[in-house]
Design a protein around this motif. Structure first.
Motif, PDB file in Angstrom:
ATOM      1  N   ILE A 187       0.833  -1.057  -0.185  1.00 25.90           N
ATOM      2  CA  ILE A 187       0.214   0.015  -0.005  1.00 25.90           C
ATOM      3  C   ILE A 187       0.930   1.406  -0.003  1.00 25.90           C
ATOM      4  CG2 ILE A 187      -1.854   1.472   1.131  1.00 25.90           C
ATOM      5  CD1 ILE A 187      -2.507  -1.355   2.700  1.00 25.90           C
ATOM      6  N   PRO A 188       0.957   1.906  -1.212  1.00 27.25           N
ATOM      7  CA  PRO A 188       1.782   2.963  -1.071  1.00 27.25           C
ATOM      8  C   PRO A 188       1.321   4.144  -0.161  1.00 27.25           C
ATOM      9  CG  PRO A 188       0.554   3.193  -3.215  1.00 27.25           C
ATOM     10  CD  PRO A 188       0.433   1.741  -2.441  1.00 27.25           C
ATOM     11  N   VAL A 189       2.159   5.133   0.191  1.00 24.09           N
ATOM     12  CA  VAL A 189       1.769   6.135   1.233  1.00 24.09           C
ATOM     13  C   VAL A 189       0.722   7.077   0.559  1.00 24.09           C
ATOM     14  CG1 VAL A 189       2.438   8.490   2.156  1.00 24.09           C
ATOM     15  CG2 VAL A 189       4.133   6.352   2.046  1.00 24.09           C
ATOM     16  N   LYS A 190       0.545   7.384  -0.757  1.00 22.74           N
ATOM     17  CA  LYS A 190      -0.562   8.239  -1.473  1.00 22.74           C
ATOM     18  C   LYS A 190      -1.748   7.654  -1.155  1.00 22.74           C
ATOM     19  CE  LYS A 190      -0.117   6.263  -6.149  1.00 22.74           C
ATOM     20  NZ  LYS A 190       0.319   6.721  -7.499  1.00 22.74           N
ATOM     21  N   ASP A 191      -1.787   5.996  -0.871  1.00 25.65           N
ATOM     22  CA  ASP A 191      -3.393   5.597  -0.855  1.00 25.65           C
ATOM     23  C   ASP A 191      -3.607   5.657   0.787  1.00 25.65           C
ATOM     24  OD1 ASP A 191      -3.708   5.248  -3.529  1.00 25.65           O
ATOM     25  OD2 ASP A 191      -2.799   3.189  -3.533  1.00 25.65           O
ATOM     26  N   ARG A 192      -2.592   6.250   1.660  1.00 26.21           N
ATOM     27  CA  ARG A 192      -3.079   6.112   2.948  1.00 26.21           C
ATOM     28  C   ARG A 192      -3.658   7.322   3.301  1.00 26.21           C
ATOM     29  NH1 ARG A 192       2.864   3.340   4.698  1.00 26.21           N
ATOM     30  NH2 ARG A 192       3.025   1.765   3.643  1.00 26.21           N
ATOM     31  N   ARG A 193      -3.708   8.419   2.740  1.00 18.41           N
ATOM     32  CA  ARG A 193      -4.119   9.698   3.127  1.00 18.41           C
ATOM     33  C   ARG A 193      -5.176   9.833   3.937  1.00 18.41           C
ATOM     34  NH1 ARG A 193      -4.278  12.660  -2.029  1.00 18.41           N
ATOM     35  NH2 ARG A 193      -4.634  10.780  -2.856  1.00 18.41           N
ATOM     36  N   THR A 194      -6.213   8.973   3.661  1.00 22.16           N
ATOM     37  CA  THR A 194      -7.396   9.122   4.351  1.00 22.16           C
ATOM     38  C   THR A 194      -7.726   8.029   5.531  1.00 22.16           C
ATOM     39  OG1 THR A 194      -8.720   7.686   2.798  1.00 22.16           O
ATOM     40  CG2 THR A 194      -8.567   9.916   2.150  1.00 22.16           C
ATOM     41  N   LEU A 195      -6.643   7.418   5.725  1.00 20.39           N
ATOM     42  CA  LEU A 195      -6.502   6.294   6.857  1.00 20.39           C
ATOM     43  C   LEU A 195      -6.044   7.079   8.277  1.00 20.39           C
ATOM     44  CD1 LEU A 195      -5.432   3.622   4.925  1.00 20.39           C
ATOM     45  CD2 LEU A 195      -7.611   4.086   5.166  1.00 20.39           C
ATOM     46  N   HIS A 196      -6.850   7.618   9.049  1.00 16.39           N
ATOM     47  CA  HIS A 196      -6.379   8.375  10.150  1.00 16.39           C
ATOM     48  C   HIS A 196      -6.409   7.545  11.633  1.00 16.39           C
ATOM     49  CE1 HIS A 196      -7.125  11.845   7.586  1.00 16.39           C
ATOM     50  NE2 HIS A 196      -8.424  11.420   7.484  1.00 16.39           N
ATOM     51  N   HIS A 197      -6.543   6.296  11.611  1.00 15.54           N
ATOM     52  CA  HIS A 197      -6.527   5.412  12.966  1.00 15.54           C
ATOM     53  C   HIS A 197      -5.356   4.362  13.182  1.00 15.54           C
ATOM     54  CE1 HIS A 197     -10.350   7.396  13.947  1.00 15.54           C
ATOM     55  NE2 HIS A 197     -10.697   7.216  12.713  1.00 15.54           N
ATOM     56  N   LEU A 198      -4.538   4.638  12.110  1.00 15.76           N
ATOM     57  CA  LEU A 198      -3.484   3.733  11.913  1.00 15.76           C
ATOM     58  C   LEU A 198      -2.240   3.913  12.601  1.00 15.76           C
ATOM     59  CD1 LEU A 198      -3.818   2.657   8.090  1.00 15.76           C
ATOM     60  CD2 LEU A 198      -4.381   1.326  10.129  1.00 15.76           C
TER      61      LEU A 198
END
Length: 303
Positions: A68-79
């Motif tokens: 999972i590249p960083v650009k796809d993690r932008r909306t994941l706020h609970h990790l």
């Protein structure tokens, strides 16, 4: 996913949700992780339920983070991931100016004006101690060192600011300045990896720049009006209106990092006051997956 939404909005069974979310993630990791994010954000569950959803989400992410590249993690706020912030030259210069003003001031506070620029670099330093990673792109390091070679060259950066020249000459010696520059560079480097892990050659930027020709033409006119000398610009298609090479390299560095599955990183941001970044910030994020922040409020909104 239909069953997941049914459980989420009707039965609200935590056990079933964690089971279904995990099953979705087995086939499509990012979609499964986003379903957990959706469930956490609904506000349907008590603290214990949210904790169970978050723990499962983090476990699923841990199993698939390498894909999972960083650009796809932008909306994941609970990790529990942190932003990685690339510091532009103008932020470093403001930090150095503030540092030197405090050194030559009799009250150790320097300028008492609480400007947007001052609050920005101070908040970056504060946040870098626990909430974010900061690092400096090679091109920004080079420009910063070039512009801070001597006390006289640095003194010219204080346009419109009163400086006690007697105190300046007594305190800001070449050796002292060299040490303060080193301290500033070290202060804005809390990431234990090198930006070189990103490959600039993999980032095609020329088409993007040409697409936003009108914006860069406006930026170019603004910079020429403010500067006593012609600003350094890049020529494309016969027009010398585009960001200078160092800024283009920072864009490429940020875009390259956003494509990688970096450990512990939730998003890539560029901290800058430069209008070459600010006026196309939304387009940069949509196209390349990295954001731009230019003040303390924007920084805090990303954490």
């Amino acid at each position: 996913e239909r069953r997941f939404h049914f459980e989420l909005h009707d039965k609200k069974d935590i056990f079933e949700l964690t089971l279904l979310g995990g099953q979705i993630a087995e086939k499509k990791p990012l979609r499964g992780i986003r379903r957990f994010e959706e469930a956490i954000e609904t506000g349907f569950f008590d603290d214990l339920g949210v904790r169970r959803l978050r723990d499962t989400q983090r476990a699923v992410f841990g199993s698939h983070s390498n894909s999972i590249p960083v650009k796809d993690r932008r909306t994941l706020h609970h990790l529990g991931l942190k932003p990685l912030i690339l510091i532009d030259t103008n932020v470093l210069i403001n930090a150095l100016k503030d540092d030197l003003l405090r050194e030559i001031s009799s009250d150790q506070y320097g300028s008492l004006d609480w400007t947007v620029e001052r609050s920005f670099h101070m908040m970056l330093l504060r946040r870098s101690k626990s909430d974010v990673f900061v690092t400096i792109p090679p091109s920004a390091i080079g420009e910063f060192k070039h512009r801070t070679k001597t006390p006289d060259s640095v003194l010219k950066l204080f346009e419109g600011v009163y400086i006690n020249h007697q105190e300046w000459n007594k305190i800001v010696t070449p050796a002292f300045l060299k040490e303060r520059v080193k301290i500033i560079l070290n202060s804005f480097n809390t990431w234990n990896q090198s930006i070189e892990v990103a490959n600039r050659n993999d980032v095609e930027l020329e088409e993007f720049l040409l697409k936003h020709e009108m914006i860069f033409e406006m930026v170019d006119q603004y910079k020429r009006a403010r500067s006593n000398s012609a600003p350094i610009r890049t020529e494309l298609n016969g027009k010398e209106i585009y960001p200078e090479s160092g800024d283009i390299e920072i864009m490429q560095d940020a875009a390259g990092l956003a494509k990688l599955p970096l450990q512990e990183i939730g998003c890539i941001l560029v901290a800058t006051r430069d209008s070459d970044f600010r006026l196309v910030s939304r387009a940069l994020e949509e196209r390349y997956g990295f954001g731009v922040i230019s003040d303390a409020q924007q920084l805090n909104s990303r954490i």
